[in-house]
Design an enzyme around this catalytic site. Sequence first.
Site, mmCIF file in Angstrom:
data_model
loop_
_atom_site.group_PDB
_atom_site.id
_atom_site.type_symbol
_atom_site.label_atom_id
_atom_site.label_comp_id
_atom_site.label_asym_id
_atom_site.label_seq_id
_atom_site.Cartn_x
_atom_site.Cartn_y
_atom_site.Cartn_z
ATOM 1 C CB SER A 56 48.934 -75.046 78.796
ATOM 2 O OG SER A 56 50.131 -75.192 79.515
ATOM 3 N N GLY A 57 51.385 -75.051 76.435
ATOM 4 C CA GLY A 57 52.383 -75.893 75.784
ATOM 5 C C GLY A 57 52.397 -75.794 74.278
ATOM 6 C CB THR A 61 56.861 -68.859 76.404
ATOM 7 O OG1 THR A 61 55.745 -68.695 77.287
ATOM 8 C CG2 THR A 61 58.083 -68.224 77.038
ATOM 9 C CG ASN A 106 54.834 -75.867 78.577
ATOM 10 O OD1 ASN A 106 55.976 -76.235 78.287
ATOM 11 N ND2 ASN A 106 54.409 -74.642 78.350
ATOM 12 C CB SER A 109 53.751 -74.225 82.053
ATOM 13 O OG SER A 109 52.507 -73.567 82.024
ATOM 14 C CB SER A 110 54.056 -68.582 80.894
ATOM 15 O OG SER A 110 55.112 -68.508 79.975
ATOM 16 N N GLY A 333 48.186 -70.144 78.495
ATOM 17 C CA GLY A 333 47.251 -70.773 77.576
ATOM 18 C C GLY A 333 46.116 -71.471 78.291
ATOM 19 C CD GLU A 335 46.800 -73.999 83.093
ATOM 20 O OE1 GLU A 335 47.870 -74.063 82.462
ATOM 21 O OE2 GLU A 335 46.739 -73.673 84.286
#
Length: 1005
Positions: A56-57, A61, A106, A109-110, A333, A335
Amino acid sequence: GSKERFHWQSHNVKQSGVDDMVLLPQITEDAIAGNLRKITGAHHHILLICVFYGESGAGKTVAAKYIMGYISKVSGGGEKVQHVKDIILQSNPLLEAFGNAKTVRNNNSSRFGKYFEIQFSRGGEPDGGKISNFLLEKSRVVMQNENERNFHIYYQLLEGASQEQRQNLGLMTPDYYYYLNQSDTYQVDGTDDRSDFGETLSAMQVIGIPPSVQQLVLQLVAGILHLGNISFCEDGNYARVESVDLLAFPAYLLGIDSGRLQEKLTSRKMDSRWGGRSESIDVTLNVEQAAYTRDALAKGLYARLFDFLVEAINRAMQKPQEEYSIGVLDIYGFEIFQKNGFEQFCINFVNEKLQQIFIELTLKAEQEEYVQEGIRWTPIQYFNNKVVCDLIENKLSPPGIMSVLDDVCATMHATGGGADQTLLQKLQAAVGTHEHFNSWSSGFVIHHYAGKVSYDVSGFCERNRDVLFSDLIELMQTSEQAFLRMLFPEKLDGDKKGRPSTAGSKIKKQANDLVATLKRCTPHYIRCIKPNETKRPRDWEENRVKHQVEYLGLKENIRVRRAGFAYRRQFAKFLQRYAILTPETWPRWRGDERQGVQHLLRAVNMEPDQYQMGSTKVFVKNPESVSAFEGQTEKWITQAWEVEVAVSYDAPSLCLGWTLCGQTGQAACPELQPLASNNASPQPIKRDLILTPKCVYVIGREKVKKGPEKGQVREVLKKKLDIQALRGVSLSTRQDDFFILQEDTADSFLESVFKTEFVSLLCKRFEEATRRPLPLTFSDTLQFRVKKEGWGGGGTRSVTFSRGSGDLSVLKVGGRTLTVSVGDGLPKSSKPTRKGMAKGRSRRSTPGPTRAAPGPPRGMDRNGVPLSARGGPLPLEIMSGGGSHRPPRGPPSTSLGASRRPRARPPSEHNTEFLNVPDQGMAGMQRKRSVGQRPVPGVGRPKPQPRIHGPRCRALYQYVGQDVDELSFNVNEVIEILMEDSSGWWKGRLHGQEGLFPGNYVEKI
């Protein structure tokens, strides 16, 4: 039409990523991390992608948006295609507004997975698309961790709404709403919610959602916020609404009766079966159950709204039949948070599956290729995380975590922690002895490929059950709003058969379907590395990068390539690339391709232990050997000519397409090459334009018509022009690629992406030969003379240049006049600057500093789409029943500010230990055991020779390489000079990479 930027050295170049790292002297996490740090500021061009993955981050994206923007920028097409391009780009801000949120890792974050399929016509134009979304994190609607936010759209609406909207929707400050104030976080550094709200509305308009439906979307978002402020208190053993006044506004916004809303939040209809008979009874809920029901309704409303937006995008891009497509997978991602719940469990499971297919299709496939080609090979061991995937998703023998969870949910009759504790007990019995599983007091631990993660089972069963009770569906189906009724299409009168699907079973099916899709195509992997947890640029945390390098499998990939063969090529392509090295193979080898390759290898004295011949490919062990081939090829070419490429117009019809300049090559996706034709004149014919100190040669290719070489293609001299005989050169004042060489009898009308470079060098050669400057004419109306057998039968032809709307030339022929429309280029006073010289790129792939890169066009939003772009209406079939068109009633007069929902908990001292690099656990131990079994080193590997420094130079300006053979460097970096050329292009070495660079960007030291 569009031209491909192609360079004569663009075959067999080193690619970014693992292939470059084969050159590292040591294959360790330290060496790989150090190499990544050196190239952090480099500019990469990604051409095709299927899978982005990383934690994540890490930038997945943003990288996915670059891909979609690139495809949109370089592809051609008319108005309909442009509309599809706009939708592709505008889907990003819309889905980010409703699907992204700030987390501690993030800021954007998605919180959902997205597989975007961009569909192409046979001509290579993007004319359709389709989005599949995975597991929206619905729980974020009703609860967030400390220092996190709800989805962006809530804050955008509260910041960007007009005064009228604020009044009609009852909007207050974020801290008023229970669904927003739990985390006590409302702002994000670097995020302008007000501006983003405008982009979100613009995106809905482009996609084709009409303003009336946009208003209903925002009304539903506001309704969810007000719904969260309904609280409950205990009355006896049952729940009642604490403040009846707070029912009015959510009921008004949802178009339902407030009394029925109160009833359905505090009671539930249940089916009772006794003696073969069934009847429905109303059961009154307690406070905990009522709060669960309210939150379930809020999550259900938001999830269905999100699905509607995805479907709206798909409807706007749908096409009757699929032809070719490029898939872009942007998935959440891996996490780890301070408290990891059901959502983190599902997210990390999907990442385990992606890691598994990565292993299957890279490490495994790489070694299987050697077996298929009959290559002698010692297998390399690697950690296969299938054991972790089986732990999570196995159905039987033993059942996996998801199967146990579904069984517990099937027998669950109430909310609360009882079912979660039952889950923990059953997991211990089923998989307690698994080496990748541990239990702890409040949950369990999984040893993932990326490290150990502790999961808290609190809420696991409720979130997995993912039930929206029929009472609530029925309530929403009574709404006055046709839009809201459309979101709840269920038929509730049918018999309920079978076990309802759970969130876990859905994500497991989606993950396996995704894996099946990836196996059907050729995935390209982009590994995204997160350098820090501070969310700041140029901040490098060595241990974090090394940890990602290890669990992403970079070492194993490099080791496979290093111990095996760094280069492999089909026989035909190898011959085509290096044919120039021997008289027997140039211009064409006559005989068996395998024997031709062996002839080339013997001709350059390559040791037999440095290569192997497969059944269809040649495998070369060391990159240095390939570099020797490239060096000799370049030497042959540069000694012979200074090459520029052009297109000559002299035949009776016009054909626009990708032009491959230099050596004939094959595009990465031949079926996607945009080919468009127009039966007008003139026709572009590919020629090689060769400039020597004395002459200009135009070389063509023709088939031999007679003799033993009949049917073979030979180079033919089409024209030889003495430089001293030139009368001048004519050019337009715009950024097109056309120019005219004025001669004594007939002129040459040419088009080349290297126009500026060619004319600059021609001026230099002319002045050297004649001691006077070459006459240059700049005008937007040019004329040239043609031969009698030429275009239209001799005489004079005209070319008119006019202002267009884009960077690509649009051609139109009328009679004896060709009209070229193209956008304005940079002013003639443009100069390179020390910093940021090449942040953008012009349409041409100009290798020299003769033209500064253009700045961002005005009137564009952050996704590169004109703000004025508007799409057609969305074909929504919202049919209204009786009473649906009555005038909207005004908002309730109840004072909204009178009752502010308090936060559920006071903010505590924030614990950031979970942001540290995680314990690698059993997966890390197995990785070390597997990769510790080192393969036999390559035989005959040349020893590195001591470096002897030659002449060097220091960079005066930043330069970003714009072709495959160019160096990139920053200000003050020191470059080793390998060759200086009179053309102004020098060859040098920097950070172990060799390439060309402009000599006027540096000074010798």
